[in-house]
Design an enzyme around this catalytic site. Structure first.
Site: not given
Length: 522
Positions: A240, A462, A490
């Protein structure tokens, strides 16, 4: 505050409404092609002239840290140790005051033919890397832990590394309880006032250093960590926001890369408005997928078949009539919305969220509140970790976009129409940085010229880092190779065998996935 949505942890992305509203050609999985330069050759300095040499990390046992970040879950298959790396507070002034960064090393007791350290970052910004190292050790294949030390680090301002703490717990409670979509001007103005107060509190707490927690400063810290653990070239796994940090590092230190995996890509070229709108679309799609699944399995979904209508009705009810809680708080539409967001980070949480919504409608809000508190980093005693403080600070230090409060108000209305459930909160997530008081320090972006192939992993559904970012980041880097998982939630590694095989082969042997490899959702 800068919103929760821009904060991208590995398995969830946290913050609150204001903090969460102010705080994504078919090839067989087994195919391998393109081999990069994985030789350990000399690293380039790349750091500021005059920077002192980095001392080797002095590793020591740290059972107290393990008990804290690992919730006491030490695994007998591994040994654990902690250490520090000292870095300049400002890399432009390398002989000035310093920060001490905390590291945690997890080493398999069956390690053979050690390659080096695998540095890991969970994202956020604001999430601690120490716990990630403990967590990953038990979930990634032994083939990886048998060849690498897993090294987690708390970036500057986060966790145990000079943590930013400038938002008092009562203020966090106030911000998390704010309405998710302030329609009236008075409601909106109240959130503007609260955002300004938070910025002022942080400026008062850190009058000389608030602008020094930017991603570029952290990227330079990352190279110091590489040197401190004794690796001539870095092996890195970032999730991320960790992909954003990785992209900045790759541009600054391309010659120092051995292998890079960036999972859940952030496109650092996007403005804050573009990024927030992308997340509005991503979370809206994720909720629609949840609602469709609930409709398809209406018999087992407690809020089926109209999950969207049910959640919308709950939020409307809570805005008018929040539910009193035993600890004196109230379950508002803001907290309920945050609980829904928490569950959209992983498909495994969809049934939990559906049950929590149904229970809340029946007068039992405990499970939905628990989801919200987990998302916001709130403990049972009413205290918070420092993820909200750090997330806001880093995002706003990085943000070079010039917006006005009036523009945020316009976007709130526009996005409410385009993304009925998620649009207004994502627009509100911009507010914190609009009123942030300190000087900004936007990072450099560009190609990783001279770096080996970098694997960029994307998940098609996502919500937090929309899939379209994946190819964009790979193209920006110039050496990026896209690896796709056709899944929900995610980030992807190490959830499926296909993704695990591709990433593990790359990390260990330098076998790069064939371009545009697609892993099915099984």
């Amino acid at each position: 505050m800068t919103g929760v949505f821009r904060r991208q942890g590995r398995r969830r992305k946290a913050v609150s409404v204001l903090v969460a509203a102010a705080l994504i050609a078919l090839s067989g999985c087994g195919a391998r092609a393109v081999t990069g330069d994985f030789s350990p050759g000399p690293a380039s300095s790349g750091q500021a002239a005059g920077a002192p040499p980095v001392a080797p990390v002095a590793w020591k046992p740290c059972p107290d840290v393990i008990a804290d970040v690992g919730q006491g879950q030490a695994d007998a298959r591994f040994s654990y140790s902690c250490g520090t790396v000292t870095v300049p507070q400002d890399w432009a002034k390398p002989t000035g005051p310093t920060f001490q960064l905390e590291l945690l090393r997890v080493r398999s007791k069956n390690q053979t033919n050690r390659i080096g350290s695998l540095l890991v970052n969970p994202g956020g910004p604001g999430a601690s890397g120490l716990g990630l190292a403990v967590d990953l050790a038990g979930s990634i294949p032994a083939a990886v832990t048998g060849r690498f030390d897993l090294v987690g680090f708390d970036p500057r301002g986060i966790g145990r590394s000079a943590p930013v703490r400038c938002i008092p717990n009562p203020v966090k409670d106030q911000s998390t309880e704010q309405t998710v979509d302030p329609v009236s001007q008075s409601e909106f103005d109240q959130q503007v006032t609260l955002s300004k107060r938070i910025g002022q509190l942080c400026q008062q707490a850190y009058p000389n250093t608030l602008g020094l927690f930017s991603t570029e400063q952290t990227a330079r810290d990352l190279d110091a960590i590489r040197a401190g653990v004794g690796d001539s070239k870095i092996t890195y796994l970032g999730f991320s926001y960790g992909t954003e940090l990785g992209a900045v590092y790759a541009h600054l230190f391309p010659a120092n890369i051995r292998a890079f995996v960036l999972d859940g890509a952030v496109d650092p070229q996007l403005t804050s408005v573009q990024s927030s709108e992308g997340q509005a679309a991503g979370f809206e799609k994720a909720f629609s997928n949840f609602a469709a699944d609930c409709q398809q399995h209406a018999g087992s979904c407690p809020i089926g078949p109209d999950a969207r209508g049910t959640v919308k009705r709950l939020l409307q009810q809570l805005k008018t009539n929040p539910i009193p809680l035993p600890d004196g708080r109230k379950l508002t539409d803001g907290l309920a919305f945050t609980g829904v967001i928490q569950a959209l980070y992983a498909k495994s949480l969809w049934p939990v969220m559906a049950s929590a919504v149904a229970e809340t409608l029946s007068g039992s809000p405990q499970r939905l509140l628990q989801l919200a508190d987990e998302y916001n980093g709130r403990q049972q005693d009413g205290s918070y970790n420092n993820e909200v403080d750090a997330n806001t600070t880093v995002n706003c230090d990085d943000d070079s976009e010039t917006l006005t409060v009036d523009k945020v108000r316009q976007l709130q209305s526009q996005w409410r129409s385009k993304y009925p459930l998620m649009g207004a909160p994502l627009a509100m997530s911009l507010l914190g940085c609009v009123v942030w008081p300190t000087k900004r320090d936007p990072y450099q972006i560009g190609a990783a010229t001279g770096a080996p192939p970098i694997v960029v992993v994307g998940t098609t559904n996502d919500p937090a880092t929309p899939y379209q970012n994946t190819a964009r980041l790979a193209k920006l880097l110039g050496t990026g190779v896209v690896l796709t998982w056709q899944g929900e939630g995610h980030t992807a590694y190490p959830q499926t065998q296909c993704i695990r095989t591709a990433v593990d082969d790359y990390l260990i042997d330098g076998k790069v996935p064939a371009p545009n490899t697609i892993c099915p959702n099984n």
